[in-house]
Enzyme design. Structure first.
Site, short mmCIF file in Angstrom:
data_model
loop_
_atom_site.label_atom_id
_atom_site.label_comp_id
_atom_site.label_asym_id
_atom_site.label_seq_id
_atom_site.Cartn_x
_atom_site.Cartn_y
_atom_site.Cartn_z
N LYS A 295 -32.65 -11.91 22.08
CA LYS A 295 -33.35 -13.19 21.93
C LYS A 295 -34.01 -13.67 23.22
CE LYS A 295 -32.41 -13.73 17.61
NZ LYS A 295 -33.43 -13.78 16.56
N GLU B 26 -34.24 -23.76 16.73
CA GLU B 26 -33.24 -23.68 15.66
C GLU B 26 -32.35 -22.50 15.99
OE1 GLU B 26 -36.19 -22.14 15.43
OE2 GLU B 26 -35.28 -20.19 15.02
N SER C 227 -28.79 -4.97 18.97
CA SER C 227 -29.43 -6.27 19.22
C SER C 227 -28.54 -7.25 19.97
CB SER C 227 -29.88 -6.91 17.91
OG SER C 227 -28.76 -7.06 17.04
C1 LIG Z 1 -27.39 -10.57 17.88
C2 LIG Z 1 -28.43 -10.79 16.81
N1 LIG Z 1 -29.00 -9.71 16.23
C3 LIG Z 1 -29.93 -9.86 15.26
C4 LIG Z 1 -30.33 -11.11 14.83
C5 LIG Z 1 -31.32 -11.21 13.72
O1 LIG Z 1 -32.51 -11.81 14.20
P1 LIG Z 1 -33.87 -10.95 14.22
O2 LIG Z 1 -33.71 -9.90 15.27
O3 LIG Z 1 -34.95 -11.93 14.55
O4 LIG Z 1 -33.99 -10.37 12.83
C6 LIG Z 1 -29.78 -12.25 15.43
C7 LIG Z 1 -30.27 -13.55 15.03
N2 LIG Z 1 -29.87 -14.61 15.60
C8 LIG Z 1 -30.58 -15.86 15.47
C9 LIG Z 1 -29.88 -16.90 16.31
O5 LIG Z 1 -29.07 -16.50 17.19
O6 LIG Z 1 -30.16 -18.06 16.16
C10 LIG Z 1 -30.70 -16.28 14.05
O7 LIG Z 1 -29.48 -16.77 13.60
C11 LIG Z 1 -31.88 -17.23 13.81
C12 LIG Z 1 -32.86 -17.36 14.90
C13 LIG Z 1 -32.61 -16.71 12.60
C14 LIG Z 1 -28.82 -12.10 16.44
O8 LIG Z 1 -28.26 -13.16 17.05
#
Ligand SMILES: Cc1ncc(COP(=O)(O)O)c(/C=N/[C@H](C(=O)O)[C@@H](O)C(C)C)c1O
Length: 386
Positions: free
Chosen positions: A81, A103, A369
């Site tokens: 992120k 968010e 990720s």
């Molecule tokens: C460690 C990890 N891996 C994958 C994801 C899925 O988000 P994408 O990569 O945007 O599909 C997430 C998504 N996290 C966001 C968050 O932390 O807020 C999610 O909950 C929202 C932005 C959609 C994540 O934290």
């Protein structure tokens, strides 16, 4: 801002000015040498890039292929992120914004936003569903420690969808001084393209890392979990038009695609508008958003980025969905095979390896990720149940 018939910017009148200001400026800013210099420097010295491409020997032996892990879990804040929030905070500065909103669901994006706001001394407000505040408590503490105000979303199902609605409402009420850092390749154009460009550093690094380690700069398959789809978009980016590379998009089946408790949007969704973008979303006949479910907050999203709707519809990407139990089992397996505890979201990508076919010489890159620190309560409960 279109991916075939998907994408676009379907936004309320009140948001047109903000989105227009971004649309008009983002490409010029992203290509400005001074912007690139600061972006690259922060990714190197602050985030700790390049993230390693690690050859997972025991996983490779187990699966009978050459499995490489792209270690976005080793970035500062523990997930991919931060690549996006670094880019967007530099944009916000150049647009003269003093107040940042975001968010979050899993809390990783919230932490990554709070981090760059502290770095730049900007006010930070993160909207988070009350349900998610409970299940991702460690990240809430981190956001507060970093100086962010975490505002519980109490409307609707009190999860990510509601946090996103509250963030949009805030932006409508504070158009002048506020930039909304969207955490995935979702939302009105230019967000999906802008976020994908910031995350594309993932596959930019993969190219030379693969060349160094395997003698060719492309893999046979890239496997990534898809919530909104930003880590997948980044891992796919430089291979989108290279048909030699299979693109595997892994979604959360939750309790099962047909259980009524799922977030497998590409299978259960139909075409519609969500958060300003035409894409696939889980909705009733009269267009009400269906509440998704996944054990992982990061995949618990009723939509999917328009890029992924396009790639799956065009059969350029293969959609696979994996249940909560498969993801939990994969978390344990990877932890005990490689000594890496993945985030529950990432665990879905690992579990997909059991659903794929490949040969012994195949080079498979799994986009790792994020790390699993935020999910230790879920892992403890799972260990108790074993
Ligand atoms: C460690 C990890 N891996 C994958 C994801 C899925 O988000 P994408 O990569 O945007 O599909 C997430 C998504 N996290 C966001 C968050 O932390 O807020 C999610 O909950 C929202 C932005 C959609 C994540 O934290």
């Amino acid at each position: 801002g279109y991916y075939g018939r998907f994408g676009g910017a379907y936004i309320p009148e009140m948001l047109q000015a903000n989105v227009e200001e971004l649309r008009v400026n983002y490409l010029r800013m992203l290509e400005d040498p001074e912007f690139r210099r600061e972006f690259d420097l922060l990714l190197k010295d602050y985030v700790g890039r390049p993230s390693p491409l690690y050859y997972a020997d025991r996983l490779s032996q187990h699966y009978g292929a050459k499995v490489y892990l792209k270690r976005e879990d080793l970035n500062h804040t523990g997930a991919h992120k931060i690549n996006n929030t670094i880019g967007q905070i530099l944009l916000a500065e150049r647009l003269g914004k003093k107040r940042i909103i975001a968010e979050t669901g899993a809390g990783q994006h919230g932490v990554a936003t709070a981090t760059v706001c502290a770095l730049k001394g900007l006010q930070c407000i993160v909207y988070m569903g009350e349900v998610d505040i409970e299940r991702q408590a460690p990240n809430v503490a981190r956001m507060r420690m970093l100086g962010a105000e975490v505002r519980p979303a109490r409307s609707g199902s009190r999860t990510l969808k509601d946090a996103t609605n509250e963030a949009i409402r805030d932006w409508i009420n504070n158009p002048e001084d506020t930039h909304y850092i969207i955490g995935s390749v979702v939302g009105p154009h230019p967000y999906p393209d802008m976020v994908a460009r910031f995350q594309s550093v993932i596959s930019e690094e993969m190219k030379w890392q693969l060349a160094e380690k395997t003698g060719r700069d492309y893999p046979d398959a890239i496997v990534a979990c898809v919530g909104g789809g930003s880590n997948a978009a980044g891992a796919y980016y430089h291979y989108l038009n290279d048909e030699r590379v299979r693109l595997i998009a892994v979604e959360a089946a939750g309790l099962g695609v047909d259980s009524g408790e799922s977030a497998a949007t590409s299978q259960l969704g139909t075409e519609g508008i969500i958060h300003g973008s035409r894409t696939l979303l889980m909705q009733t006949e009269d267009g009400q958003i269906v509440e998704p479910y996944s054990i992982s907050a990061g995949l618990d999203y009723p939509g999917i980025g328009p890029l992924h709707a396009f790639l799956i519809d065009a059969k350029r990407a293969e959609a696979v969905s994996v249940t909560d139990d498969e993801a939990l089992a994969a978390s344990l397996f990877v932890a005990r095979q490689e000594g890496i505890i993945p985030a529950l979201e990432t665990a879905h990508a690992f579990a997909a390896l059991d659903h794929m076919s490949y040969g012994p010489e195949d080079v498979i890159v799994v986009c790792l990720s994020g790390r699993g620190d935020k999910d230790l309560a879920a892992f403890s409960a799972y260990l108790e149940s074993q």
